[in-house]
Design a protein around this motif. Structure first.
Motif, PDB file in Angstrom:
ATOM      1  N   ALA A 238       0.831  -1.207   0.000  1.00  0.00           N
ATOM      2  CA  ALA A 238       0.000   0.000   0.000  1.00  0.00           C
ATOM      3  C   ALA A 238       0.858   1.246   0.000  1.00  0.00           C
ATOM      4  O   ALA A 238       0.512   2.262  -0.627  1.00  0.00           O
ATOM      5  CB  ALA A 238      -0.930  -0.015   1.214  1.00  0.00           C
ATOM      6  N   ASP A 239       2.004   1.174   0.670  1.00  0.00           N
ATOM      7  CA  ASP A 239       2.883   2.346   0.793  1.00  0.00           C
ATOM      8  C   ASP A 239       3.890   2.456  -0.350  1.00  0.00           C
ATOM      9  O   ASP A 239       4.108   3.543  -0.897  1.00  0.00           O
ATOM     10  CB  ASP A 239       3.636   2.275   2.123  1.00  0.00           C
ATOM     11  CG  ASP A 239       4.522   3.491   2.349  1.00  0.00           C
ATOM     12  OD1 ASP A 239       3.995   4.617   2.340  1.00  0.00           O
ATOM     13  OD2 ASP A 239       5.738   3.303   2.543  1.00  0.00           O
ATOM     14  N   ARG A 240       4.494   1.318  -0.751  1.00  0.00           N
ATOM     15  CA  ARG A 240       5.606   1.339  -1.700  1.00  0.00           C
ATOM     16  C   ARG A 240       5.206   0.942  -3.120  1.00  0.00           C
ATOM     17  O   ARG A 240       5.907   1.262  -4.071  1.00  0.00           O
ATOM     18  CB  ARG A 240       6.703   0.368  -1.236  1.00  0.00           C
ATOM     19  CG  ARG A 240       7.242   0.615   0.149  1.00  0.00           C
ATOM     20  CD  ARG A 240       8.023  -0.597   0.657  1.00  0.00           C
ATOM     21  NE  ARG A 240       9.154  -0.871  -0.196  1.00  0.00           N
ATOM     22  CZ  ARG A 240      10.405  -0.495   0.085  1.00  0.00           C
ATOM     23  NH1 ARG A 240      10.662   0.140   1.210  1.00  0.00           N
ATOM     24  NH2 ARG A 240      11.386  -0.780  -0.740  1.00  0.00           N
ATOM     25  N   GLY A 241       4.126   0.178  -3.249  1.00  0.00           N
ATOM     26  CA  GLY A 241       3.760  -0.392  -4.534  1.00  0.00           C
ATOM     27  C   GLY A 241       4.304  -1.796  -4.677  1.00  0.00           C
ATOM     28  O   GLY A 241       5.301  -2.172  -4.031  1.00  0.00           O
ATOM     29  N   TYR A 242       3.676  -2.586  -5.541  1.00  0.00           N
ATOM     30  CA  TYR A 242       4.077  -3.975  -5.719  1.00  0.00           C
ATOM     31  C   TYR A 242       5.507  -4.118  -6.258  1.00  0.00           C
ATOM     32  O   TYR A 242       6.289  -4.916  -5.728  1.00  0.00           O
ATOM     33  CB  TYR A 242       3.086  -4.682  -6.649  1.00  0.00           C
ATOM     34  CG  TYR A 242       3.442  -6.111  -6.938  1.00  0.00           C
ATOM     35  CD1 TYR A 242       3.085  -7.128  -6.056  1.00  0.00           C
ATOM     36  CD2 TYR A 242       4.154  -6.454  -8.091  1.00  0.00           C
ATOM     37  CE1 TYR A 242       3.421  -8.451  -6.309  1.00  0.00           C
ATOM     38  CE2 TYR A 242       4.497  -7.775  -8.350  1.00  0.00           C
ATOM     39  CZ  TYR A 242       4.129  -8.765  -7.457  1.00  0.00           C
ATOM     40  OH  TYR A 242       4.481 -10.072  -7.707  1.00  0.00           O
ATOM     41  N   PRO A 243       5.902  -3.382  -7.295  1.00  0.00           N
ATOM     42  CA  PRO A 243       7.248  -3.598  -7.851  1.00  0.00           C
ATOM     43  C   PRO A 243       8.374  -3.284  -6.869  1.00  0.00           C
ATOM     44  O   PRO A 243       9.474  -3.829  -6.995  1.00  0.00           O
ATOM     45  CB  PRO A 243       7.295  -2.628  -9.051  1.00  0.00           C
ATOM     46  CG  PRO A 243       5.879  -2.322  -9.362  1.00  0.00           C
ATOM     47  CD  PRO A 243       5.159  -2.362  -8.058  1.00  0.00           C
ATOM     48  N   HIS A 244       8.109  -2.415  -5.907  1.00  0.00           N
ATOM     49  CA  HIS A 244       9.162  -1.979  -4.987  1.00  0.00           C
ATOM     50  C   HIS A 244       9.075  -2.675  -3.628  1.00  0.00           C
ATOM     51  O   HIS A 244       9.721  -2.234  -2.672  1.00  0.00           O
ATOM     52  CB  HIS A 244       9.082  -0.463  -4.806  1.00  0.00           C
ATOM     53  CG  HIS A 244       9.186   0.298  -6.090  1.00  0.00           C
ATOM     54  ND1 HIS A 244      10.335   0.325  -6.852  1.00  0.00           N
ATOM     55  CD2 HIS A 244       8.266   1.031  -6.766  1.00  0.00           C
ATOM     56  CE1 HIS A 244      10.125   1.062  -7.937  1.00  0.00           C
ATOM     57  NE2 HIS A 244       8.884   1.484  -7.910  1.00  0.00           N
ATOM     58  N   THR A 245       8.307  -3.739  -3.560  1.00  0.00           N
ATOM     59  CA  THR A 245       8.217  -4.539  -2.340  1.00  0.00           C
ATOM     60  C   THR A 245       8.752  -5.933  -2.644  1.00  0.00           C
ATOM     61  O   THR A 245       8.295  -6.593  -3.567  1.00  0.00           O
ATOM     62  CB  THR A 245       6.755  -4.649  -1.862  1.00  0.00           C
ATOM     63  OG1 THR A 245       6.252  -3.338  -1.589  1.00  0.00           O
ATOM     64  CG2 THR A 245       6.672  -5.484  -0.590  1.00  0.00           C
ATOM     65  N   SER A 246       9.737  -6.371  -1.871  1.00  0.00           N
ATOM     66  CA  SER A 246      10.365  -7.678  -2.097  1.00  0.00           C
ATOM     67  C   SER A 246      10.038  -8.632  -0.949  1.00  0.00           C
ATOM     68  O   SER A 246       9.539  -8.223   0.103  1.00  0.00           O
ATOM     69  CB  SER A 246      11.883  -7.518  -2.206  1.00  0.00           C
ATOM     70  OG  SER A 246      12.419  -7.115  -0.946  1.00  0.00           O
ATOM     71  N   ILE A 247      10.357  -9.901  -1.147  1.00  0.00           N
ATOM     72  CA  ILE A 247      10.215 -10.879  -0.069  1.00  0.00           C
ATOM     73  C   ILE A 247      11.102 -10.478   1.108  1.00  0.00           C
ATOM     74  O   ILE A 247      10.728 -10.648   2.274  1.00  0.00           O
ATOM     75  CB  ILE A 247      10.574 -12.292  -0.567  1.00  0.00           C
ATOM     76  CG1 ILE A 247       9.528 -12.798  -1.566  1.00  0.00           C
ATOM     77  CG2 ILE A 247      10.679 -13.264   0.610  1.00  0.00           C
ATOM     78  CD1 ILE A 247       8.163 -13.071  -0.961  1.00  0.00           C
ATOM     79  N   ASP A 248      12.293  -9.936   0.829  1.00  0.00           N
ATOM     80  CA  ASP A 248      13.165  -9.451   1.904  1.00  0.00           C
ATOM     81  C   ASP A 248      12.449  -8.395   2.750  1.00  0.00           C
ATOM     82  O   ASP A 248      12.503  -8.428   3.978  1.00  0.00           O
ATOM     83  CB  ASP A 248      14.443  -8.828   1.320  1.00  0.00           C
ATOM     84  CG  ASP A 248      15.471  -9.873   0.940  1.00  0.00           C
ATOM     85  OD1 ASP A 248      15.566 -10.883   1.648  1.00  0.00           O
ATOM     86  OD2 ASP A 248      16.170  -9.678  -0.064  1.00  0.00           O
ATOM     87  N   HIS A 249      11.815  -7.433   2.074  1.00  0.00           N
ATOM     88  CA  HIS A 249      11.090  -6.381   2.790  1.00  0.00           C
ATOM     89  C   HIS A 249       9.974  -6.976   3.646  1.00  0.00           C
ATOM     90  O   HIS A 249       9.780  -6.584   4.803  1.00  0.00           O
ATOM     91  CB  HIS A 249      10.478  -5.389   1.799  1.00  0.00           C
ATOM     92  CG  HIS A 249      11.472  -4.620   1.008  1.00  0.00           C
ATOM     93  ND1 HIS A 249      11.331  -4.401  -0.352  1.00  0.00           N
ATOM     94  CD2 HIS A 249      12.627  -4.023   1.361  1.00  0.00           C
ATOM     95  CE1 HIS A 249      12.355  -3.692  -0.787  1.00  0.00           C
ATOM     96  NE2 HIS A 249      13.162  -3.452   0.231  1.00  0.00           N
ATOM     97  N   ILE A 250       9.233  -7.921   3.062  1.00  0.00           N
ATOM     98  CA  ILE A 250       8.098  -8.520   3.771  1.00  0.00           C
ATOM     99  C   ILE A 250       8.595  -9.306   4.985  1.00  0.00           C
ATOM    100  O   ILE A 250       8.028  -9.196   6.083  1.00  0.00           O
ATOM    101  CB  ILE A 250       7.293  -9.415   2.821  1.00  0.00           C
ATOM    102  CG1 ILE A 250       6.639  -8.568   1.717  1.00  0.00           C
ATOM    103  CG2 ILE A 250       6.215 -10.194   3.587  1.00  0.00           C
ATOM    104  CD1 ILE A 250       6.053  -9.368   0.566  1.00  0.00           C
ATOM    105  N   ALA A 251       9.644 -10.102   4.806  1.00  0.00           N
ATOM    106  CA  ALA A 251      10.186 -10.894   5.911  1.00  0.00           C
ATOM    107  C   ALA A 251      10.653  -9.992   7.051  1.00  0.00           C
ATOM    108  O   ALA A 251      10.379 -10.266   8.232  1.00  0.00           O
ATOM    109  CB  ALA A 251      11.342 -11.755   5.412  1.00  0.00           C
ATOM    110  N   LYS A 252      11.325  -8.914   6.709  1.00  0.00           N
ATOM    111  CA  LYS A 252      11.791  -7.979   7.739  1.00  0.00           C
ATOM    112  C   LYS A 252      10.613  -7.323   8.446  1.00  0.00           C
ATOM    113  O   LYS A 252      10.618  -7.164   9.674  1.00  0.00           O
ATOM    114  CB  LYS A 252      12.678  -6.912   7.098  1.00  0.00           C
ATOM    115  CG  LYS A 252      13.268  -5.932   8.099  1.00  0.00           C
ATOM    116  CD  LYS A 252      14.207  -4.950   7.416  1.00  0.00           C
ATOM    117  CE  LYS A 252      14.798  -3.975   8.423  1.00  0.00           C
ATOM    118  NZ  LYS A 252      15.717  -2.987   7.762  1.00  0.00           N
ATOM    119  N   GLN A 253       9.598  -6.955   7.691  1.00  0.00           N
ATOM    120  CA  GLN A 253       8.432  -6.288   8.261  1.00  0.00           C
ATOM    121  C   GLN A 253       7.696  -7.185   9.259  1.00  0.00           C
ATOM    122  O   GLN A 253       7.232  -6.726  10.305  1.00  0.00           O
ATOM    123  CB  GLN A 253       7.473  -5.864   7.143  1.00  0.00           C
ATOM    124  CG  GLN A 253       6.225  -5.125   7.615  1.00  0.00           C
ATOM    125  CD  GLN A 253       6.480  -3.652   7.869  1.00  0.00           C
ATOM    126  OE1 GLN A 253       7.606  -3.187   7.807  1.00  0.00           O
ATOM    127  NE2 GLN A 253       5.420  -2.931   8.157  1.00  0.00           N
TER     128      GLN A 253
END
Length: 215
Positions: A41-56
């Motif tokens: 919602a904040d960054r957009g799909y292309p700029h969100t990675s599995i790394d980002h999700i795991a950290k979040q």
């Protein structure tokens, strides 16, 4: 005759042995989806990675991959959950017992509030808008909205609520286009902070144009 062992009830025998693990897995999946939705919602799909999700979510990448094949799988799940929530909004509006035209107004106003406050709704809409970049199969957007509102407007026409000559299907298409177009503009310009107010302004114009004049 008892052998001293506690008796196993039918309920206990029917309880799956892996029920606690399934519940934990479902909870973990929900946490991953919620964290991914907040990021997308904040960054957009292309700029969100599995790394980002795991950290979040506070997990390893491997743990995320245990529950989801890849980022496309997560995106598809967010969109499915979005559609589930839209169906709840539709049921809520129809359960209010309002006349059909007022039901359409209540449905869209309720949806505008969810765009303002719900990360799943925000992320799902963004994934749909960026569907050409997601490289995954997603449900066809807007079709259910148009169908539901078209049916309600047909009832409104039968009840004498619509202006003469208003085609329910065409009006539904225009209402849905206007609503989702507005939320996109509000997102781009002001992160949807003004969406409820802007929808109130737009809905007054739109519904005034299709509502029958008082006799």
């Amino acid at each position: 005759m008892s052998n001293g062992n506690p008796r196993t009830t039918i309920t206990q025998r029917a309880q799956p042995r892996n029920a606690p693990q399934q519940a934990r897995a479902a909870q973990t999946r929900a946490q991953v989806i919620a964290s991914a939705a907040e990021l997308i919602a904040d960054r957009g799909y292309p700029h969100t990675s599995i790394d980002h999700i795991a950290k979040q979510v506070g997990m390893t990448k491997g743990a995320v991959y245990f529950h989801f094949r890849d980022k496309k799988d997560i995106a598809a799940e967010i969109v499915r959950e979005l559609y589930n929530r839209w169906r709840v909004r539709i049921d809520e509006a129809q359960a209010m017992g309002l006349p059909p035209l007022e039901t359409v107004q209540a449905l869209l106003t309720n949806a505008s509030n969810k765009f303002f406050e719900d990360d799943i709704v925000k992320a799902g809409a963004r994934i749909q808008a960026e569907r050409s970049l997601s490289d995954t199969t997603l449900p066809e957007p807007y079709v259910e909205w148009i169908s539901t509102i078209s049916t309600l407007l047909a009832k409104a026409s039968g009840a004498g609520q619509l202006r003469e000559g208003i085609d329910p299907e065409s009006a539904a298409y225009i209402l849905v286009s206007a609503f989702f177009g507005l939320q996109h503009v509000c997102d781009v310009l002001n992160r949807r902070a003004d969406l409820p107010r802007r929808w109130d302004e737009m809905s007054r114009l739109l519904f005034a144009s299709i509502t029958a004049s008082p006799q």
